[in-house]
Motif scaffolding. Structure first.
Motif, PDB file in Angstrom:
ATOM      1  N   ARG B 191      -7.045   5.201   1.745  1.00 11.35           N
ATOM      2  CA  ARG B 191      -7.483   5.284   3.225  1.00 11.35           C
ATOM      3  C   ARG B 191      -6.709   4.884   4.197  1.00 11.35           C
ATOM      4  NH1 ARG B 191     -10.593   8.537   0.306  1.00 11.35           N
ATOM      5  NH2 ARG B 191     -12.858   7.853  -0.126  1.00 11.35           N
ATOM      6  N   GLY B 192      -5.550   4.314   3.721  1.00  9.64           N
ATOM      7  CA  GLY B 192      -4.637   3.775   4.907  1.00  9.64           C
ATOM      8  C   GLY B 192      -4.127   4.548   5.610  1.00  9.64           C
ATOM      9  N   GLY B 193      -4.237   5.869   5.336  1.00 10.16           N
ATOM     10  CA  GLY B 193      -3.495   7.043   6.174  1.00 10.16           C
ATOM     11  C   GLY B 193      -2.914   8.024   5.517  1.00 10.16           C
ATOM     12  N   CYS B 217      -3.019  -6.159  -1.192  1.00  9.36           N
ATOM     13  CA  CYS B 217      -3.968  -5.292  -0.290  1.00  9.36           C
ATOM     14  C   CYS B 217      -3.513  -5.362   1.272  1.00  9.36           C
ATOM     15  CB  CYS B 217      -5.188  -6.126  -0.322  1.00  9.36           C
ATOM     16  SG  CYS B 217      -6.505  -5.354   1.258  1.00  9.36           S
ATOM     17  N   ASN B 218      -3.446  -4.234   1.519  1.00  8.18           N
ATOM     18  CA  ASN B 218      -2.898  -3.888   2.824  1.00  8.18           C
ATOM     19  C   ASN B 218      -3.986  -4.154   3.898  1.00  8.18           C
ATOM     20  OD1 ASN B 218      -1.855  -2.882   5.267  1.00  8.18           O
ATOM     21  ND2 ASN B 218      -0.694  -1.164   4.436  1.00  8.18           N
ATOM     22  N   ALA B 219      -4.122  -5.295   4.373  1.00 11.91           N
ATOM     23  CA  ALA B 219      -5.222  -5.703   5.385  1.00 11.91           C
ATOM     24  C   ALA B 219      -4.579  -6.099   6.805  1.00 11.91           C
ATOM     25  CB  ALA B 219      -5.845  -6.746   4.710  1.00 11.91           C
ATOM     26  N   CYS B 308       4.364  -3.959   9.715  1.00 13.04           N
ATOM     27  CA  CYS B 308       3.876  -4.708   8.636  1.00 13.04           C
ATOM     28  C   CYS B 308       2.804  -3.986   7.781  1.00 13.04           C
ATOM     29  CB  CYS B 308       3.482  -5.986   8.778  1.00 13.04           C
ATOM     30  SG  CYS B 308       5.029  -7.168   9.107  1.00 13.04           S
ATOM     31  N   GLY B 309       2.299  -3.013   8.524  1.00 12.10           N
ATOM     32  CA  GLY B 309       1.142  -2.162   7.752  1.00 12.10           C
ATOM     33  C   GLY B 309       1.688  -1.067   7.013  1.00 12.10           C
ATOM     34  N   GLU B 310       3.029  -0.796   7.177  1.00 10.61           N
ATOM     35  CA  GLU B 310       3.649   0.107   6.413  1.00 10.61           C
ATOM     36  C   GLU B 310       4.224  -0.564   5.071  1.00 10.61           C
ATOM     37  OE1 GLU B 310       6.394   2.209   4.303  1.00 10.61           O
ATOM     38  OE2 GLU B 310       6.988   0.292   4.989  1.00 10.61           O
ATOM     39  N   GLU B 311       3.804  -0.185   3.981  1.00 14.27           N
ATOM     40  CA  GLU B 311       3.494  -0.709   2.793  1.00 14.27           C
ATOM     41  C   GLU B 311       5.045  -1.576   2.456  1.00 14.27           C
ATOM     42  OE1 GLU B 311       2.253   1.856  -0.232  1.00 14.27           O
ATOM     43  OE2 GLU B 311       4.089   2.868  -0.351  1.00 14.27           O
ATOM     44  N   THR B 312       6.293  -0.861   2.590  1.00 11.81           N
ATOM     45  CA  THR B 312       7.733  -1.695   2.092  1.00 11.81           C
ATOM     46  C   THR B 312       7.749  -2.875   3.104  1.00 11.81           C
ATOM     47  OG1 THR B 312       8.654  -0.054   3.185  1.00 11.81           O
ATOM     48  CG2 THR B 312       8.151   0.477   0.864  1.00 11.81           C
ATOM     49  N   VAL B 344       0.402  -1.210  -3.721  1.00 10.78           N
ATOM     50  CA  VAL B 344      -0.150  -1.693  -2.557  1.00 10.78           C
ATOM     51  C   VAL B 344      -1.317  -0.599  -2.024  1.00 10.78           C
ATOM     52  CG1 VAL B 344       0.362  -1.831   0.035  1.00 10.78           C
ATOM     53  CG2 VAL B 344       2.195  -2.180  -1.990  1.00 10.78           C
ATOM     54  N   ASN B 345      -2.413  -1.014  -1.850  1.00 14.11           N
ATOM     55  CA  ASN B 345      -3.604  -0.036  -1.193  1.00 14.11           C
ATOM     56  C   ASN B 345      -4.309  -0.901  -0.169  1.00 14.11           C
ATOM     57  OD1 ASN B 345      -4.035   0.999  -4.406  1.00 14.11           O
ATOM     58  ND2 ASN B 345      -4.196   2.409  -2.656  1.00 14.11           N
ATOM     59  N   ASN B 346      -4.882  -0.044   0.677  1.00 12.79           N
ATOM     60  CA  ASN B 346      -5.214  -0.341   1.992  1.00 12.79           C
ATOM     61  C   ASN B 346      -6.962  -1.059   1.232  1.00 12.79           C
ATOM     62  OD1 ASN B 346      -8.100   1.133   3.389  1.00 12.79           O
ATOM     63  ND2 ASN B 346      -6.281   0.260   4.903  1.00 12.79           N
ATOM     64  N   VAL B 347      -7.353  -1.556   2.152  1.00 11.96           N
ATOM     65  CA  VAL B 347      -8.726  -2.663   2.156  1.00 11.96           C
ATOM     66  C   VAL B 347      -9.911  -1.532   1.765  1.00 11.96           C
ATOM     67  CG1 VAL B 347     -10.685  -3.565   3.062  1.00 11.96           C
ATOM     68  CG2 VAL B 347      -8.223  -4.339   3.833  1.00 11.96           C
ATOM     69  N   GLU B 348      -9.833  -0.434   2.463  1.00 12.58           N
ATOM     70  CA  GLU B 348     -11.210   0.314   2.171  1.00 12.58           C
ATOM     71  C   GLU B 348     -10.954   1.041   0.921  1.00 12.58           C
ATOM     72  OE1 GLU B 348     -11.857   2.978   5.290  1.00 12.58           O
ATOM     73  OE2 GLU B 348     -13.123   4.392   4.139  1.00 12.58           O
ATOM     74  N   THR B 349      -9.894   1.656   0.593  1.00 10.26           N
ATOM     75  CA  THR B 349      -9.296   2.208  -0.817  1.00 10.26           C
ATOM     76  C   THR B 349      -9.815   1.147  -1.862  1.00 10.26           C
ATOM     77  OG1 THR B 349      -7.487   2.760   0.385  1.00 10.26           O
ATOM     78  CG2 THR B 349      -7.672   3.325  -2.017  1.00 10.26           C
ATOM     79  N   LEU B 350      -9.324   0.039  -1.727  1.00  2.80           N
ATOM     80  CA  LEU B 350      -9.728  -0.879  -2.988  1.00  2.80           C
ATOM     81  C   LEU B 350     -11.404  -1.157  -3.017  1.00  2.80           C
ATOM     82  CD1 LEU B 350      -6.671  -3.177  -2.183  1.00  2.80           C
ATOM     83  CD2 LEU B 350      -7.230  -2.119  -4.388  1.00  2.80           C
TER      84      LEU B 350
HETATM   85  C1  FMN Z   1       3.575   2.448  10.510  1.00  2.91           C
HETATM   86  C2  FMN Z   1       2.636   2.547   9.680  1.00  2.91           C
HETATM   87  C3  FMN Z   1       1.530   1.703   9.764  1.00  2.91           C
HETATM   88  C4  FMN Z   1       0.643   1.559   8.683  1.00  2.91           C
HETATM   89  N1  FMN Z   1      -0.153   0.814   8.653  1.00  2.91           N
HETATM   90  C5  FMN Z   1      -1.129   0.580   7.746  1.00  2.91           C
HETATM   91  C6  FMN Z   1      -2.146  -0.290   7.792  1.00  2.91           C
HETATM   92  O1  FMN Z   1      -2.249  -1.064   8.790  1.00  2.91           O
HETATM   93  N2  FMN Z   1      -3.185  -0.284   7.086  1.00  2.91           N
HETATM   94  C7  FMN Z   1      -2.961   0.368   5.695  1.00  2.91           C
HETATM   95  O2  FMN Z   1      -3.461   0.362   4.867  1.00  2.91           O
HETATM   96  N3  FMN Z   1      -1.924   1.175   5.726  1.00  2.91           N
HETATM   97  C8  FMN Z   1      -0.998   1.555   6.578  1.00  2.91           C
HETATM   98  N4  FMN Z   1      -0.034   2.249   6.580  1.00  2.91           N
HETATM   99  C9  FMN Z   1       0.158   3.064   5.405  1.00  2.91           C
HETATM  100  C10 FMN Z   1       0.838   2.171   4.156  1.00  2.91           C
HETATM  101  O3  FMN Z   1       2.021   2.397   4.170  1.00  2.91           O
HETATM  102  C11 FMN Z   1       0.495   2.784   2.893  1.00  2.91           C
HETATM  103  O4  FMN Z   1       0.740   4.018   2.709  1.00  2.91           O
HETATM  104  C12 FMN Z   1      -0.928   2.233   2.591  1.00  2.91           C
HETATM  105  O5  FMN Z   1      -1.009   0.736   2.748  1.00  2.91           O
HETATM  106  C13 FMN Z   1      -1.081   2.663   1.022  1.00  2.91           C
HETATM  107  O6  FMN Z   1      -2.381   2.326   0.773  1.00  2.91           O
HETATM  108  P1  FMN Z   1      -3.665   3.461   0.513  1.00  2.91           P
HETATM  109  O7  FMN Z   1      -3.069   4.445  -0.498  1.00  2.91           O
HETATM  110  O8  FMN Z   1      -4.747   2.674  -0.012  1.00  2.91           O
HETATM  111  O9  FMN Z   1      -4.160   4.197   1.773  1.00  2.91           O
HETATM  112  C14 FMN Z   1       0.999   2.340   7.650  1.00  2.91           C
HETATM  113  C15 FMN Z   1       2.139   3.109   7.597  1.00  2.91           C
HETATM  114  C16 FMN Z   1       2.841   3.223   8.335  1.00  2.91           C
HETATM  115  C17 FMN Z   1       4.027   4.334   8.430  1.00  2.91           C
END
Ligand code: FMN
Ligand code: SF4
Ligand code: SF4
Ligand code: SF4
Ligand code: SF4
Ligand code: FES
Lengths: 907, 550
Positions: B191-193, B217-219, B308-312, B344-350
């Protein structure tokens, strides 16, 4: 055929795991795909994106632009290196780069040698369409440092310098700072180069594609008349150097990426510390002391004088009244000639080399344990090992390029055991640091061996099939008194046990040792215990294991290989053995002595006793570098004849009767053998400066002069001779050494040897030795009255006595010797940072500036001796290794106090 | 990214880590002092430049942050709401210009006028109580709607912890492969994008052999206009935490890291408290409930950087490195946090995992569409009559969301920016062709993204909005890759010049720039910016035409 993919519709084979970039470069050429942030010795980074190519999974299918430098090739994919879209992309990226780049190529340092310029030309950029905007053009040049320079207005943010400093040197002086458009390179805390923690290795400058980081020699861009590949003259790592020559002068040095030893890396000594070679101080004429004054003479006069003197001394006192000391700084061929001169012409085994004062215990100890006194493995084995033990060595200062590799290993958190009284740079990163009291190596290694032998972690199969003497050894080792050893070493037994267990449990473990092992009264014993450790754990005879002395000087291995030691002639053949004597006699066509020769310390004794009358030194500064200066000077003064071949007027020269001006390594050809037994070609870069001759030419002249016909000095013919007498040089020729040299033994067919003792030891079975720890006599005799221990160490910037490095820009980086003192000790004696400290031993005293640091433990002091003012050897002792007579530089009993008198002023 | 720095960070571990220490060092003055930094270099065995490089990256650590006392939101929703100029004026009565900084989106997009003082967020009418806020005796009066259409998964009331964690007890008594199979059946996508299959990630991580693995968790919910992750963390913290624990169980990871953006101080507190509760209930630690499963959490508070929202980048951030985007491969599941296998997963995904484990993957897959299963949380901004967080089955028509859940627009708007700054700009005319799921948006040339909706009012100049997007990207660009570092700034400068002078942009140059960003960028920040810009140029051609050369 394995997996394949298409490049521009042509099918090619893929190597496992390779990137598109390497795939394309391998098959259709280096310049097909442009890159800016990629570099041969760095991990892919993916910043510039000009390496993008189109990739489709099916023919004529939808293509995706992929950065080729970090994208693996997919089997069966279709790669298009120059589609219209890709060409546009590259051009548009470069256009963006040029919006923030000065357009003054014509006046730029790297004009015609700039990767940005090349790529810009290739993509065909014509103009920049963007309106003027923010930029970094006003960044100021940094000229603060003697070598490193930067001009960040030229920076394209490729990050290569940052990665070089991190991945190659491991120093992390450089980083990007800020973010987005504001991103910019900083040094340390945004300092200039001089204030930063930079160690001037030059890796960043070599990596930088533009002139944004460079050096004062403009190494990257120099348009040279010729570039000559040779070998660094400083330490035993043996880095390959590409030397640029303009108008017959050395202008700059770079490191070839294809060098197996150093892969494009060097330290500041190899890369930048070359200006000594044509320094005004160079000796340029032979000198003879007449009426107490050294006066210029012709070569002929000098040779006549020497020949006459030697002939008459030999006639009067016999050949054993003459001795020679060769130099580990000189080539194999020169060392060979010198020992040949002494044995075949003078008729004495009184020939030694400076290996005596550094690694003679290594040679001795490893010969006794394994049969060969040389590193068992190669530096590349680091890539295959699981654990390293570094004992008595500080490689980041003394062997910087290998040191950088060891540090990279330690930084990864892999098992790294450092045994050292000092918290060295690598100790900071080590998983185990056993900070023992100086002089207790034997006790500490015994503890480790005890824990391995008593925990059943021995490699029983190896011990059984490959070694002898284990049962006796085990009995003795199990009977040591751990309580006592713990007290002696000052290291918690649990730390020792942990380290021993880690070493024993690692599938592959390597050990490295340096002068902190050898320069002790129990030096040879320590080497044998290190060998025990390798054998008890079966760490011998394959990749990633072994006992690996870090040989100090560039050719200290070679000096001994060539026979510059009294008891062994060329090729380590026993010079006291009648059979071998016959072999030498027939080979040299002269009577060869069989009587015992003198080792260096014995030469001093003999001179003082009046038995030694003449000495010949090839590039050795005994007065400055040998311990207990008073004794050395007395010995020099007592001689009738002292001949010195030198490039500079050293301390020892002041006692010489004849001085012969020698040539530097840039001015001659020959071979050096590095610490991993690699024989490498030293190639003449420039002609010797007027009035000087190479040490090889001098030896040939004197051989001929004294009646032994010797062909003119030439490495090719010399190697032909050497390969006939030195067994492990059998297959060495000047031609087949080629770019990367060969590791001995070299078989007659030219095959060389990376790893020794694979199936059997040179001596058949490996031999276990046990030794009790014994307190150094220095401390037994003087410890009460002189309760502190001074140990000696080295700094990166200078090389030994500093004769060469002090005549380069290095002297502006490190200006003086200091003594390290623990804060507690400093407080006890009211010493503050920078105070002069009077350090007094039973033999004399010196005054040194204090550096207060907890790098050393309480009660231990550590200092360098790179600057002649210090005359540190006034205080060192005449104690020596019981077996090899290597001096005990590492232990001096002293007292300290804040300096009085004239030194107080200096504060 | 530096392998060495990752390995060095691993040695120090998470307990006391460089990134947090830098944050602590900045608390007093807004930026760490040099001698403090020098000590940390020594302790963490890194170069001075390493620490300097890191500090200078983050909005809340960099030297420019020194002395800032209050931060005003400059996110897209507050911007188009037009509330911030007045807010700033009001704040200036209490604070000097130097004391007022900016923050990008506090997750108060539903009532705007958002600002941050003393570690606390305020919005809506809070500014009127600025005196009490300064005296620390004001509680925010924030309020947003929560509702759903279809099957509520994340908006349903959460049972008491003991009862809720029965799901977890059952899971850790089941073969992890069985759990993984359920997850596969569920078809859950990120759900992170990016909408990447979660089961695939977990499986790859599981298949790497290593005794150290992480669930991260990507929060860092950075999209201005999005606050659904914030909702989950603050209102349904246990859905998230249990989701991470289950992911840990499936992959063999025993540490979960919740990386929460600094702009959500309340989320940090609530999640930390929830973790404490789990400890008390013995749901964490070693040999949990008598099994041989071990798990524990670490909460990391970020320091202000969208990338920092980008996972790496996020992983590098935790390690105290500069959060620059890494190249792939290696993927995080192979070499992630500390060079160890990481999911690494998004909050909502988890947060969806407990439901899937409780009801089965097939049940989950029966909700939504074939390719976008389950539900999606949608954040509606203050331009709606009923702004708030809504949960809808995937595939629900956008019209329903806007009208039935959001209650329609409060005033005339011309477009919606859906899916964050890198999402598409959807003109009103397109509403009826869209349903809330990955494919529908992709097909129409938009992006569901994280499903935030920021409205652009009729009278809001589009040139201002695209300038804002370029400026946002140029401010947030990590600066690593050339197209984004240079291109976002040059694009911003061009538009700015066209807006403020008689300079006219060259359409060819703009197209070239967009193509360069889109095809050349290393990550989806630079790569994603062209989407809304191209939408704007396509759907609002006549409004933008005057800024271009004829
Ligand atoms: C510039 C950029 C910003 C991002 N910001 C977020 C974010 O704020 N939260 C998030 O969950 N994923 C964000 N992502 C996506 C993450 O890189 C990653 O795909 C995601 O955390 C994977 O989790 P998911 O598979 O559960 O979506 C961003 C990606 C990019 C390129
Ligand atoms: S010269 Fe070496 S140590 Fe100095 S900054 Fe460059 S790479 Fe780093
Ligand atoms: S200084 Fe040179 S190597 Fe470093 S980022 Fe700039 S251009 Fe690249
Ligand atoms: S590491 Fe040794 S051989 Fe290499 S450049 Fe430095 S001094 Fe020379
Ligand atoms: S696109 Fe932007 S944010 Fe992403 S890696 Fe490149 S510079 Fe960094
Ligand atoms: S709170 Fe301001 S845009 Fe989200």
């Amino acid at each position: 055929m394995g997996k394949t993919a298409y490049i521009n519709d042509q099918l090619f084979e893929i190597q496992d795991g390779e990137t598109i970039l390497s795939f394309v470069r391998r098959h259709i050429g280096k310049d097909i795909v442009p890159t800016l942030c990629d570099a041969p010795n760095l991990d892919p980074f993916g910043a510039c994106r000009v390496c993008s190519v189109d990739v489709a999974l099916v023919k004529d299918g939808p293509a995706k632009a992929q950065a080729s430098c970090h994208t693996p090739v997919i089997g069966g994919s279709f790669i298009y290196t120059d589609s219209e879209r890709i060409k546009r992309l590259r051009k548009n990226i470069i256009e963006l780069v040029l919006t923030d780049h000065p357009l003054d190529c014509l006046t730029c340092e790297v004009n015609n040698n700039c990767e940005l310029q090349t790529v810009a030309a290739k993509v065909g950029i014509r103009d920049v369409r963007y309106p003027a905007g923010k930029n970094h053009l006003d960044k100021k040049k940094d000229l603060s440092h003697p070598y490193m320079t930067s001009d960040f207005s030229k920076c394209i943010n490729c990050g290569r310098c940052v990665r070089a400093c991190d991945e190659v040197q491991g120093e992390m002086v450089l980083s990007m700072a800020g973010r987005g458009f504001d991103s910019h390179i900083v040094k340390s805390f945004n300092d200039n180069f001089f204030e930063s923690d930079c160690v001037s290795c030059g890796a960043c400058a070599q990596a930088c594609p533009t002139s944004a980081i460079s050096d004062v020699f403009e190494s990257k861009s120099i348009v040279a008349d010729k570039k000559v590949r040779t070998i660094c003259t400083y330490c035993g790592v043996g880095c390959n150097l590409d030397v640029a020559v303009v108008d017959g002068k050395v202008k700059s040095i770079q490191a070839p990426f294809d060098a197996e030893v150093n892969q494009g890396h060097t330290c500041l000594k190899g890369r930048y510390a070359f200006s000594f070679y044509n320094h005004v101080d160079r000796l340029t004429t032979p000198l003879i002391r007449k009426n107490g004054k050294l006066e210029p003479v012709s070569w002929d006069e000098a040779y006549d004088f020497i020949a006459d003197k030697l002939t008459s001394i030999k006639a009067t006192y016999g050949p054993d009244s003459i001795s020679g000391i060769s130099s580990a700084r000189c080539t194999n061929e020169e060392n060979y000639l010198m020992q040949k001169f002494f044995r075949a012409v003078i008729g004495t085994n009184n020939i030694d080399s400076c290996a005596r004062v550094c690694h003679s215990p290594t040679a001795m100890g490893m010969q006794r344990a394994f049969g060969t006194g040389a590193a068992t493995n190669s530096v590349i084995d680091l890539n295959y090992t699981d654990a390293i033990m570094i004992i008595g060595a500080n490689p980041t200062d003394a062997h910087p390029v290998t040191g950088a590799k060891l540090k990279q290993f330690a930084m990864k958190g892999k098992t790294t055991i450092v045994i050292d009284p000092r918290r060295t740079e690598i100790a900071r990163y080590a998983t185990h640091h056993l900070q023992l009291k100086p002089g207790t190596n034997v006790a500490l290694l015994n503890m480790m061996l005890f824990y391995i032998a008593s925990s059943g972690l021995e490699d029983k199969k190896f011990i059984e099939s490959r070694t002898e003497g284990y049962d006796d050894f085990k009995k003795q080792i199990l009977s040591i008194d751990i309580d006592q050893m713990e007290k002696i070493t000052g290291v918690d037994r649990n730390l020792v046990k942990d380290a021993a267990m880690s070493y024993a449990k690692a599938p592959n473990a390597m050990s490295y040792h340096g002068l902190g092992v050898t320069e002790h009264s129990q030096g040879s014993y320590t080497v044998m215990l290190i060998s025990d450790l390798a054998m008890i754990t079966g760490n011998i005879g394959r990749r990633g294991v072994g006992v690996n002395p870090l040989r100090g000087q560039n050719n200290v291995q070679g000096a001994a290989d060539m026979g510059c030691q009294p008891h062994q002639g060329a090729g380590y053949l026993n010079s006291y053995d009648p059979e071998i004597n016959k072999l030498y006699e027939s080979f040299y066509g002269r009577k060869i002595p069989i009587g015992k020769g003198l080792k260096i310390p014995e030469m001093y004794d003999a001179s003082i006793a009046g038995n030694l009358k003449a000495m010949w030194l090839m590039g050795e500064d005994l007065v400055q570098t040998d311990p207990n200066t008073t004794v050395v000077i007395a010995a020099m003064k007592n001689l009738e004849l002292l001949v010195v071949q030198e490039i500079f007027m050293t301390e020892t020269c002041h006692y010489a009767n004849v001085i012969l001006p020698a040539a530097t390594f840039f001015e001659k050809s020959g071979t050096f053998t590095n610490g991993e037994r690699r024989i490498q070609r030293v190639q003449k870069v420039v002609e010797p400066i007027a009035g000087t001759k190479s040490d090889g030419d001098i030896m040939v002249d004197i051989l001929n002069k004294m009646g032994y016909p010797q062909a003119p000095y030439d490495p090719d013919t010399m190697l032909q001779e050497i390969s006939k007498i030195v067994p492990f040089f059998a297959g060495v020729t000047w031609q087949n050494l080629a770019e990367n040299g060969k590791q001995w033994p070299v078989l007659p067919d030219g095959t060389d040897t990376e790893i020794l003792h694979i199936d059997t030891f040179k001596r058949g079975l490996g031999k276990f030795h046990y030794f009790d720890w014994k307190e150094s006599e220095e401390l037994v005799k003087n410890g009460k009255q002189y309760p502190y221990i001074v140990t000696t160490n080295r700094e990166l910037e200078h090389y030994n006595a500093g004769t060469m490095t002090r005549r380069t820009g290095n002297v502006d980086i490190l200006t003086e010797d200091v003594i390290m003192i623990h804060p507690q000790d400093a407080a006890t004696h009211f010493i503050e940072e920078g105070d002069m400290v009077c350090v007094e031993s039973p033999r004399g005293k010196v005054d040194i500036k204090a550096k207060i640091t907890d790098e050393v433990k309480q009660g231990v002091l550590s200092t360098t001796f790179h600057f002649p003012d210090l005359t540190l050897n006034m205080i060192t002792s005449s104690e020596r290794d019981s077996e090899a007579m290597c001096p005990e530089y590492k232990i001096v009993a002293v007292n300290i106090r804040k300096s009085k008198g004239k030194y107080k002023e200096k504060v | 990214m530096s392998k060495n720095l990752s390995d060095l960070a691993r040695r120090k571990g998470l307990e006391k880590n460089l990134f947090e220490e830098l944050g602590k060092a900045a608390v007093q003055t807004g930026t760490p002092e040099l001698d403090e930094m020098a000590k940390l270099c020594d302790e963490f065995l890194v170069g001075k430049s390493t620490v300097y490089g890191t500090v200078s990256f983050y909005d809340f650590l960099r030297p420019e942050n020194k002395g800032k006392k209050v931060y005003v939101c400059n996110g897209s929703a507050c911007l188009t709401a037009g509330t911030q100029t007045e807010l700033k004026t009001k704040l200036r009565s209490k604070f000097s210009a130097q004391e007022v900084g900016e923050m990008c989106c506090l997750g108060r997009c539903h009532e705007n006028s958002a600002f941050h003082v003393n570690g606390t967020n305020y919005s809506g009418s809070d500014i009127d109580s600025i005196d009490s806020i300064c005296k620390k005796d004001h509680h925010t009066k924030e309020l947003y709607h929560v509702g759903s259409i279809g099957t509520p998964i994340l908006t349903i009331a959460q049972p008491p912890v003991e009862e809720y964690y029965k799901i977890y007890e059952k899971v850790i008594a089941t073969d992890p492969l069985v759990c993984l199979a359920e997850l596969k059946d569920s078809g859950l996508r990120g759900r992170g994008g990016a909408g990447f299959s979660m089961a695939f990630k977990l499986e790859s991580c599981r298949n790497v052999e290593d005794d150290m693995k992480f669930i991260v968790c990507n929060a860092d919910e950075g999209d201005p206009g999005a606050y659904s992750d914030r909702y989950v963390m603050e209102q349904r913290p246990h859905a998230l935490l249990m989701g991470m624990m289950i992911a840990g169980y499936i992959t063999g990871a025993s540490v979960g890291v919740v990386y929460i953006r600094g702009e959500y101080p309340e989320s940090v507190t609530i999640i930390s408290d929830a973790i404490k509760l789990l400890h008390d209930k013995k749901f964490l630690g070693n040999n949990i409930l008598g099994t041989n499963f071990n798990f524990d959490f670490k909460v990391i508070k970020a320091q202000g950087a969208y990338i920092c929202g980008e996972e790496t980048a996020l992983l590098s951030s935790i390690e105290g490195q500069r959060p620059e985007v890494r190249v792939r491969p290696p993927y995080p599941t192979q070499k992630g946090l500390f060079n160890k296998p990481t999911v690494v997963n998004n909050v909502e995904t988890l947060a969806n995992l407990p439901f899937i484990m409780q009801n089965g993957g097939k049940k989950y897959a029966s909700i939504g569409t074939a390719k976008s299963t389950g539900t999606k949380l949608i954040s509606l901004d203050g331009h709606f009559n009923r702004p708030g967080i809504y949960e809808a089955d995937m595939g629900t028509s956008l019209r329903v969301i806007i009208d039935e859940l959001g209650g329609g627009f409060r005033h005339p708007i011309k477009a919606m920016h859906i899916g964050g700054p890198l999402g598409g700009l959807v003109p009103l005319a397109k509403i009826d062709s869209l349903t809330v799921d990955f494919d529908s948006f992709a097909k129409e040339g938009f992006l569901l993204g994280h499903a935030s909706v920021v409205c652009i009012p009729e009278d809001y100049p589009l040139i201002d909005y695209i300038e804002h997007l370029f400026r946002f990207t140029s401010h947030e660009s990590c600066g690593k890759c050339f197209p984004c570092r240079l291109g976002s700034t040059r694009g911003y400068e061009m538009i700015d010049k066209a807006r403020n002078t008689d300079y006219k942009m060259d359409r060819q140059l703009m197209d070239d720039l967009l193509e360069t960003l889109e095809t050349g960028s290393l990550c989806a920040l630079g790569g994603g910016l062209p989407l809304p810009i191209k939408n704007a140029l396509k759907y609002f051609d006549s409004e933008l035409a005057p800024y271009f050369k004829k």
